[in-house]
Design a protein around this motif. Structure first.
Motif, PDB file in Angstrom:
ATOM      1  N   ARG A  96       0.807  -1.212   0.000  1.00 41.54           N
ATOM      2  CA  ARG A  96       0.000   0.000   0.000  1.00 41.54           C
ATOM      3  C   ARG A  96       0.845   1.270   0.000  1.00 41.54           C
ATOM      4  O   ARG A  96       0.441   2.294  -0.552  1.00 41.54           O
ATOM      5  CB  ARG A  96      -0.915   0.014   1.222  1.00 41.54           C
ATOM      6  N   TYR A 100       1.521   0.463  -4.478  1.00 39.79           N
ATOM      7  CA  TYR A 100       0.226   0.953  -4.956  1.00 39.79           C
ATOM      8  C   TYR A 100       0.265   2.407  -5.451  1.00 39.79           C
ATOM      9  O   TYR A 100      -0.243   2.693  -6.544  1.00 39.79           O
ATOM     10  CB  TYR A 100      -0.824   0.789  -3.868  1.00 39.79           C
ATOM     11  N   ILE A 104      -0.862   4.118  -9.488  1.00 39.39           N
ATOM     12  CA  ILE A 104      -2.088   4.893  -9.689  1.00 39.39           C
ATOM     13  C   ILE A 104      -2.044   5.609 -11.039  1.00 39.39           C
ATOM     14  O   ILE A 104      -1.044   6.217 -11.410  1.00 39.39           O
ATOM     15  CB  ILE A 104      -2.276   5.927  -8.551  1.00 39.39           C
ATOM     16  N   ASN A 163      -7.925  -8.139  -3.386  1.00 40.14           N
ATOM     17  CA  ASN A 163      -7.711  -6.695  -3.393  1.00 40.14           C
ATOM     18  C   ASN A 163      -6.735  -6.299  -4.496  1.00 40.14           C
ATOM     19  O   ASN A 163      -6.951  -5.324  -5.223  1.00 40.14           O
ATOM     20  CB  ASN A 163      -7.176  -6.258  -2.025  1.00 40.14           C
ATOM     21  N   ASP A 167      -7.703  -3.945  -7.675  1.00 38.22           N
ATOM     22  CA  ASP A 167      -6.919  -2.742  -7.988  1.00 38.22           C
ATOM     23  C   ASP A 167      -6.381  -2.788  -9.411  1.00 38.22           C
ATOM     24  O   ASP A 167      -6.365  -1.783 -10.125  1.00 38.22           O
ATOM     25  CB  ASP A 167      -5.755  -2.599  -7.003  1.00 38.22           C
ATOM     26  N   SER A 168      -5.931  -3.958  -9.824  1.00 35.46           N
ATOM     27  CA  SER A 168      -5.403  -4.123 -11.175  1.00 35.46           C
ATOM     28  C   SER A 168      -6.479  -3.881 -12.226  1.00 35.46           C
ATOM     29  O   SER A 168      -6.248  -3.220 -13.243  1.00 35.46           O
ATOM     30  CB  SER A 168      -4.811  -5.527 -11.335  1.00 35.46           C
ATOM     31  N   ARG A 171      -7.193  -0.147 -12.319  1.00 37.72           N
ATOM     32  CA  ARG A 171      -6.062   0.577 -12.895  1.00 37.72           C
ATOM     33  C   ARG A 171      -6.018   0.429 -14.408  1.00 37.72           C
ATOM     34  O   ARG A 171      -5.738   1.390 -15.141  1.00 37.72           O
ATOM     35  CB  ARG A 171      -4.767   0.052 -12.261  1.00 37.72           C
ATOM     36  N   ASN A 197     -13.000  -3.818  -4.694  1.00 32.46           N
ATOM     37  CA  ASN A 197     -11.788  -3.513  -3.933  1.00 32.46           C
ATOM     38  C   ASN A 197     -12.111  -3.258  -2.463  1.00 32.46           C
ATOM     39  O   ASN A 197     -11.359  -3.657  -1.563  1.00 32.46           O
ATOM     40  CB  ASN A 197     -11.062  -2.312  -4.533  1.00 32.46           C
ATOM     41  N   GLU A 201     -10.821  -5.639   0.686  1.00 29.66           N
ATOM     42  CA  GLU A 201     -10.051  -5.126   1.824  1.00 29.66           C
ATOM     43  C   GLU A 201     -10.779  -5.385   3.140  1.00 29.66           C
ATOM     44  O   GLU A 201     -10.148  -5.657   4.167  1.00 29.66           O
ATOM     45  CB  GLU A 201      -9.770  -3.631   1.664  1.00 29.66           C
TER      46      GLU A 201
END
Length: 260
Positions: A96, A100, A104, A163, A167-168, A171, A197, A201
């Motif tokens: 994170r 991460y 972004i 998670n 995120d992937s 993105r 996501n 989490e």
């Protein structure tokens, strides 16, 4: 420093956790029921403040630095289960803090007040969770072989992987940093919920709470569910429904598959 302000154990074991639990009730009321949106990310309409990548790094950094420091202070007396619990925590926050933010794409700015508030929360919450584990909680011998630790670990790493996947997917909806529009996410948990996501989490920290079996870890899990699952995810679901209308998958829920 806290030892000079509070009774440290009282603060770590009780004051801090119950503060997060009570705060969770208000978060659900204000965000989930009244629909008030926290002004960051897509809801920061002014897009002023600290660049998204830098803001994320700043606010999450204490979650990595504090456990490392406390681990060094208690190194000579920690048991295997305490070491493993801190390593689990650090695995999440290494990703994170250091990975991460660099990935972004096209994120909005974060206001200084939001970033500062998140930074303070991360400092206090991390200290409470880690200090309770290392200094105060008494773990049974070989507790790392217990059902709750093994089950919690499986849930934690399942949430962690989900998670990363979510995120992937988000993105890759954008080709580069210059693209700022929104698209419908597809694949993984996004086939079932808009806040994949956030659900992942929440699952992750539920697993951690089961692993650690401490009040601060439980309180953090409750806070995560309240803030991002029953708050942020509901707002995102409404956002997608309003933006994409009939194009948006009709069977997709906000955060709990097939239910909510």
């Amino acid at each position: 420093m806290l030892q000079h302000i509070f009774n440290d154990r009282l603060f770590v074991t009780y004051i801090c956790p119950y503060t997060w639990i009570i705060s969770s009730v208000f978060i659900v009321i204000f965000q989930g029921i009244l629909g008030i949106k926290a002004p960051y990310g897509r809801y920061n309409e002014s897009n002023h403040g600290i660049p998204g990548r830098l803001a994320w790094f700043i606010q999450e950094l204490p979650c990595f630095i504090i456990p490392c420091y406390l681990l060094s202070q208690y190194w000579s007396s920690i048991s295997l289960i305490k070491f493993l619990l801190i390593i689990f925590f650090l695995i999440h926050y290494f990703q994170r803090v250091f990975i991460y933010p660099m990935l972004i794409r096209g994120g909005k700015h974060s206001s200084i007040s939001i970033t500062l508030t998140a930074f303070i929360y991360c400092c206090i919450n991390t200290y409470s969770i880690v200090e309770e584990i290392l200094a105060y909680h008494v773990f049974p011998r070989n507790d790392w072989l217990s059902v709750h630790f093994i089950l919690g670990g499986i849930i934690f790493f399942t949430g962690f992987v989900l998670n990363l996947q979510a995120d992937s997917i988000l993105r890759n909806l954008r080709k580069d940093n210059n693209e700022h529009g929104y698209k419908i996410p597809r694949g993984g948990l996004f086939e079932y919920v808009s806040g994949a996501n956030f659900l992942a989490e929440s699952i992750e920290w539920t697993g951690y709470a089961i692993c650690a079996w401490t009040l601060p870890a439980l309180a953090f899990s409750i806070f995560v569910w309240a803030n991002i699952a029953f708050g942020r995810a509901l707002h995102h679901h409404k956002f997608y429904l309003e933006k994409f209308k009939d194009e948006y998958p009709k069977n997709r829920k906000a955060v709990i598959p097939f239910i909510l």
